[in-house]
Structures are given as structure tokens and as C-alpha cells.
Write a protein that holds these residues in place. Structure first.
Motif, PDB file in Angstrom:
ATOM      1  N   SER A 232       0.861  -1.164   0.081  1.00 28.88           N
ATOM      2  CA  SER A 232       0.085  -0.039   0.131  1.00 28.88           C
ATOM      3  C   SER A 232       0.842   1.242   0.064  1.00 28.88           C
ATOM      4  O   SER A 232       0.634   2.236  -0.807  1.00 28.88           O
ATOM      5  CB  SER A 232      -0.855   0.134   1.359  1.00 28.88           C
ATOM      6  N   ASN A 237      -0.710   5.080  -0.456  1.00 29.10           N
ATOM      7  CA  ASN A 237      -2.066   4.744   0.361  1.00 29.10           C
ATOM      8  C   ASN A 237      -1.560   4.468   1.828  1.00 29.10           C
ATOM      9  O   ASN A 237      -0.852   3.442   2.343  1.00 29.10           O
ATOM     10  CB  ASN A 237      -2.761   3.590   0.019  1.00 29.10           C
ATOM     11  N   ARG A 238      -1.495   5.444   2.888  1.00 26.77           N
ATOM     12  CA  ARG A 238      -0.992   5.347   3.862  1.00 26.77           C
ATOM     13  C   ARG A 238      -2.047   4.453   4.958  1.00 26.77           C
ATOM     14  O   ARG A 238      -1.543   4.018   5.865  1.00 26.77           O
ATOM     15  CB  ARG A 238      -0.961   6.689   4.724  1.00 26.77           C
ATOM     16  N   GLN A 239      -3.340   4.400   4.660  1.00 27.47           N
ATOM     17  CA  GLN A 239      -4.250   3.570   5.259  1.00 27.47           C
ATOM     18  C   GLN A 239      -3.995   1.971   5.404  1.00 27.47           C
ATOM     19  O   GLN A 239      -4.123   1.535   6.322  1.00 27.47           O
ATOM     20  CB  GLN A 239      -5.659   3.770   4.624  1.00 27.47           C
ATOM     21  N   VAL A 242      -1.431   2.240   8.294  1.00 24.73           N
ATOM     22  CA  VAL A 242      -2.047   2.709   9.630  1.00 24.73           C
ATOM     23  C   VAL A 242      -3.039   1.603  10.140  1.00 24.73           C
ATOM     24  O   VAL A 242      -3.119   1.181  11.248  1.00 24.73           O
ATOM     25  CB  VAL A 242      -2.446   4.052   9.538  1.00 24.73           C
ATOM     26  N   PHE A 243      -4.126   1.447   9.364  1.00 30.24           N
ATOM     27  CA  PHE A 243      -5.227   0.533   9.973  1.00 30.24           C
ATOM     28  C   PHE A 243      -4.685  -0.891  10.054  1.00 30.24           C
ATOM     29  O   PHE A 243      -5.261  -1.702  10.693  1.00 30.24           O
ATOM     30  CB  PHE A 243      -6.363   0.531   8.917  1.00 30.24           C
ATOM     31  N   GLY A 275       1.885   8.437  10.275  1.00 32.05           N
ATOM     32  CA  GLY A 275       0.904   9.201   9.034  1.00 32.05           C
ATOM     33  C   GLY A 275       1.424  10.460   8.883  1.00 32.05           C
ATOM     34  O   GLY A 275       1.142  10.798   7.639  1.00 32.05           O
ATOM     35  N   ASP A 317      -8.059  13.919   6.016  1.00 30.50           N
ATOM     36  CA  ASP A 317      -7.791  12.606   6.290  1.00 30.50           C
ATOM     37  C   ASP A 317      -8.767  12.158   7.340  1.00 30.50           C
ATOM     38  O   ASP A 317      -9.035  11.011   7.613  1.00 30.50           O
ATOM     39  CB  ASP A 317      -6.202  12.668   6.514  1.00 30.50           C
TER      40      ASP A 317
END
Length: 426
Positions: A232, A237-239, A242-243, A275, A317
Motif C-alpha cells: 500500500s 496509500n497510508r491507510q 496505519v489501519f 501518518g 484525512d
């Protein structure tokens, strides 16, 4: 040890009183200077009081209360005061849709509160759930199969696109042209969906085993960052990082070993810092130019914001205030046709190749693009703005759908708490 914990508990109410008093003082200062409407301030205070009224008798609910205060109060108030418009026209405070959004949040939070009360009774009545032991979780053979499939999907993407260096160049080219029309992963939706889950599948396979040495646990968490970046992060795509880390911590806390408050705070700070550190990557700005980040951000994104990229991080965000108010304004207009669940079906069908299902329903991109087309400043055919679960439920089922999203959230929180043994629900 007990004395130290008791002192911390006594200090917490004073800390929250101090923070709450500071927030109220800021609101009234904005009201005094004409930056906020009286009705808006009253609604914000009612939302905050409603959130704080929820009985936070589990760690998950305590975290959700903090998130909700930021999501429903602090960030919307900040954006209204700053008047930062991020690719979307910000409706004024006096607009009926803005007022209705705050009212719906108050109603939704109380609906959520009553649902949680009902779920608590069910949790107490369920002796089997209360007796469930987190350490009894065992990985089935199917999980190993999914992990291998996800890793194979990730390898296939790298082979098809020409390797890591080529993918980095493709993403840079995408930022230079258009993130909506230039997609290197076009046609690889199913493959990408499996590849993005690789870090979590590997984490589950490694941690939910009888042998759990410290080295194995360290390796399990490190691979989250490595595979998360490869699947990612390299695509901006940081999500996906992070997620993935947050879900992995939830799995570890529920099924392996309880994560202490101190460790949870450290993880939260590291995730937030990560993030923020990836912001230049998202905007295509070289880290060597970090000193002129705000200027480069404004030039590349053609946005003049009160806090530069930090405004983007906070109000785009972390918040969905402006897009949900815009959706509410559109849905409230006479003649608007609700999706009635079609976009939800389209989202689930997105992983099915068109060769197998040619006439499958469209995703939520259709509805949300129609809603923001006239007010979005970048005039793209398909918007990349996110509406969040309440926003998508609103567009599908109207006002009832927006309130329904709070019930779904309460059900999820209750189920996760029960999986953890329900010991904190007393």
C-alpha cells in the motif's frame, strides 16, 4: 502499584476537565470574535455532552469516545472557524444541512448509547462469552491458504508492473498527471484486494500459534510495516499501513496478550507520527524539500489553507464533515433518488471480475461523484473524496441510514468486547 494507579485515576478527571474547559473557552472566544454562530456552539456542546454521557466501561469505548470528540466536535469546529475548503465548497454554518448534521449526530450518539445498554445486558446473560479465553484462539488451515494467496497476489502485482523501482516511477507519474484517470493498478482490483490483506494474514499465522517467543512477536509486527509498505505505502496509500497496524494490535490484544495502556499510547503516538511523516509522499514532495513543505504543497495542490498540509491531514484525512454535510444537502433536496443499498452491493461485487459478472452494480463512486460534481473544485469525473460509513448509509437510506450507521458501530464495538471476554462490561 495500586497507589500509583489510584493517583492516575484521580488525575484523569482533572485532565479532562482542563481539556474540556479549554475547548469550551476556544469556542466562546470564536463566538466573541464572530467566527462562530451561537447555535453552532450550542450544538457542539450538546454533541460533546452526549458523547461523554456514554458509559466507557471498556478500553475500546474509551478510545471511541476520544475519537468521537475529535470527529464530531473538534475537527468540524476547527474547519468552520478556519473556513478551509479542501477541493469542496464548505457550506456555511447557517445552512440547514450543517445544522441538521449536528442534530443527527446528537440523535445517533443517543441511539448508539441505548443500543450499547441493550448489548451489555445480553453480554451479562451470555456465560459462554464471558468464559471465553483469548489464548484459546487457534489458526485454522484456511488462514494459511489465504496468507499464501495474498502473498502470491502481491508478487503478481510486482511482476506485472515491473518491480519496485518501476512502481515508484508509476506513482510519481500518476501524481504529475491525474490520480483519478491514471491508475497503474487498473484491472487488478481482485488481485490488489488480496495483496492488501497480506500483512494481516501473515500476522495472524505467526502470532496465533502455541509457540510465541519474543523474537517471533517482533518479527510479526515488523512485517506489518514491511508488507504494508510494499502492498500500500509505495502506492501512496497510508491507510494500508496505519489501519493494518491498528487491526493487528486489536487482534493481538483480543486473542494473544492484553496490551497495556502505556503500550497502547506509545503505539498510537507512533502510528500518528508515521501518518504525518508520510504526508510528503502522498503529495509527491521530496523529503529533501521538507523545509518548504507548505509552499510546495500549496503550489502542487493549488490549495491555500490556514495550516497548509496540516489542515489537509486534519480536515480531509481525519474528518468527513464537509462531504457529509454536502451529501445531506443533496439527499434533502426534493426528487433525490436514494441508492437503497445498491452501492453496498456494488462494493461487495467489486472484487468479482467483469468477465464473470458483466452487469454487476456500480460502486459508491457513482453516487458520491454525482453529489460533489457541481461543488468540487478539481472538476474530476470520479471523485476520490471519502464519505465514511455514515455518509454512505445516508446516501443509500436517507436520514434513517445515517442513524443506522451508529447502530452498526455499537454492534461492532459490543461484539469485539464480547470476543475479548466481556470482563470489562459490568
Amino acid at each position: 502499584m495500586n497507589g500509583v494507579r489510584a493517583k492516575r485515576r484521580r488525575a484523569l478527571p482533572f485532565l479532562w476537565l482542563l481539556l474540556g474547559g479549554g475547548a469550551i473557552a476556544c469556542l466562546f472566544a470564536a463566538l466573541y470574535h464572530g467566527d462562530a454562530e451561537t447555535l453552532t456552539v450550542c450544538l457542539l456542546l450538546l454533541v460533546a455532552a452526549s458523547i461523554w454521557w456514554i458509559k466507557a466501561d471498556s478500553e475500546l469505548l474509551r478510545l471511541w469516545r476520544l475519537f468521537a470528540l475529535a470527529y464530531f466536535c473538534v475537527l468540524p469546529a476547527g474547519q468552520l472557524i478556519a473556513r478551509d475548503e479542501i477541493y469542496l465548497t464548505l457550506l456555511p454554518e447557517q445552512n440547514s444541512a450543517t445544522i441538521t448534521w449536528f442534530v443527527l449526530n446528537i440523535a445517533g450518539i443517543w441511539v448508539m448509547n441505548f443500543w450499547l445498554l441493550a448489548m451489555r445486558r445480553k453480554c451479562r446473560a451470555s456465560a459462554a462469552m464471558a468464559a471465553m479465553c483469548p489464548s484459546a484462539a487457534v489458526v485454522s488451515r484456511w488462514v494459511y491458504g489465504y496468507a499464501v494467496l495474498a502473498l502470491a497476489a502481491l508478487a503478481f502485482i510486482y511482476l506485472k508492473l515491473g518491480g519496485y523501482a518501476q512502481i515508484v516511477q508509476l506513482y510519481a507519474d500518476r501524481l504529475e498527471t491525474s490520480v483519478t484517470t491514471n491508475d497503474p493498478l487498473e484491472g487488478l482490483g481482485v488481485v490488489q484486494a488480496f495483496a492488501n490483506t497480506a500483512p494481516l494474514w501473515v500476522f495472524v499465522c505467526v502470532t496465533l500459534r502455541p509457540w510465541r517467543s519474543r523474537l517471533i512477536r517482533i518479527v510479526a509486527f515488523v512485517q506489518l510495516i514491511v508488507l504494508g509498505w510494499l502492498s500500500s505505502g509505495v502506492f501512496g496509500n497510508r491507510q494500508g499501513i496505519v489501519f493494518v497496524v491498528l487491526f493487528a494490535c486489536l487482534i493481538y490484544h483480543t486473542f494473544v496478550v492484553r496490551i497495556s495502556r502505556r503500550a497502547a499510547k506509545i503505539i498510537g503516538i507512533c502510528v500518528a507520527a508515521g501518518g504525518l511523516a508520510m504526508l510528503p509522499l502522498k503529495f509527491g514532495i521530496d523529503y529533501s524539500q521538507i523545509g518548504s513543505l507548505s509552499k510546495n504543497f500549496a503550489d502542487q495542490r493549488m490549495l491555500q489553507l490556514s495550516m497548509g498540509p496540516l489542515s489537509f491531514f486534519l480536515f480531509r484525512d481525519l474528518s468527513r464533515f464537509d462531504v457529509q454535510v454536502q451529501a445531506l444537502d443533496s439527499v434533502s433536496k426534493p426528487g433525490y433518488t436514494l441508492a437503497m443499498g445498491r452501492s453496498l452491493v456494488g462494493g461487495m461485487a467489486a472484487i468479482v471480475p467483469k468477465a464473470i459478472w458483466k452487469d454487476k452494480p456500480e460502486t459508491f463512486a457513482r453516487e458520491k461523484s454525482d453529489i460533489v460534481r457541481e461543488t468540487e473544485t478539481n472538476q474530476s469525473d470520479e471523485t476520490t473524496l471519502l464519505f465514511g460509513m455514515p455518509g454512505e448509509f445516508l446516501v443509500n437510506f436517507g436520514i434513517f441510514g445515517y442513524l443506522l450507521s451508529f447502530i452498526v458501530l455499537a454492534w461492532m464495538i459490543a461484539k469485539i468486547t464480547m470476543m475479548g471476554g466481556g470482563s470489562s462490561w459490568r
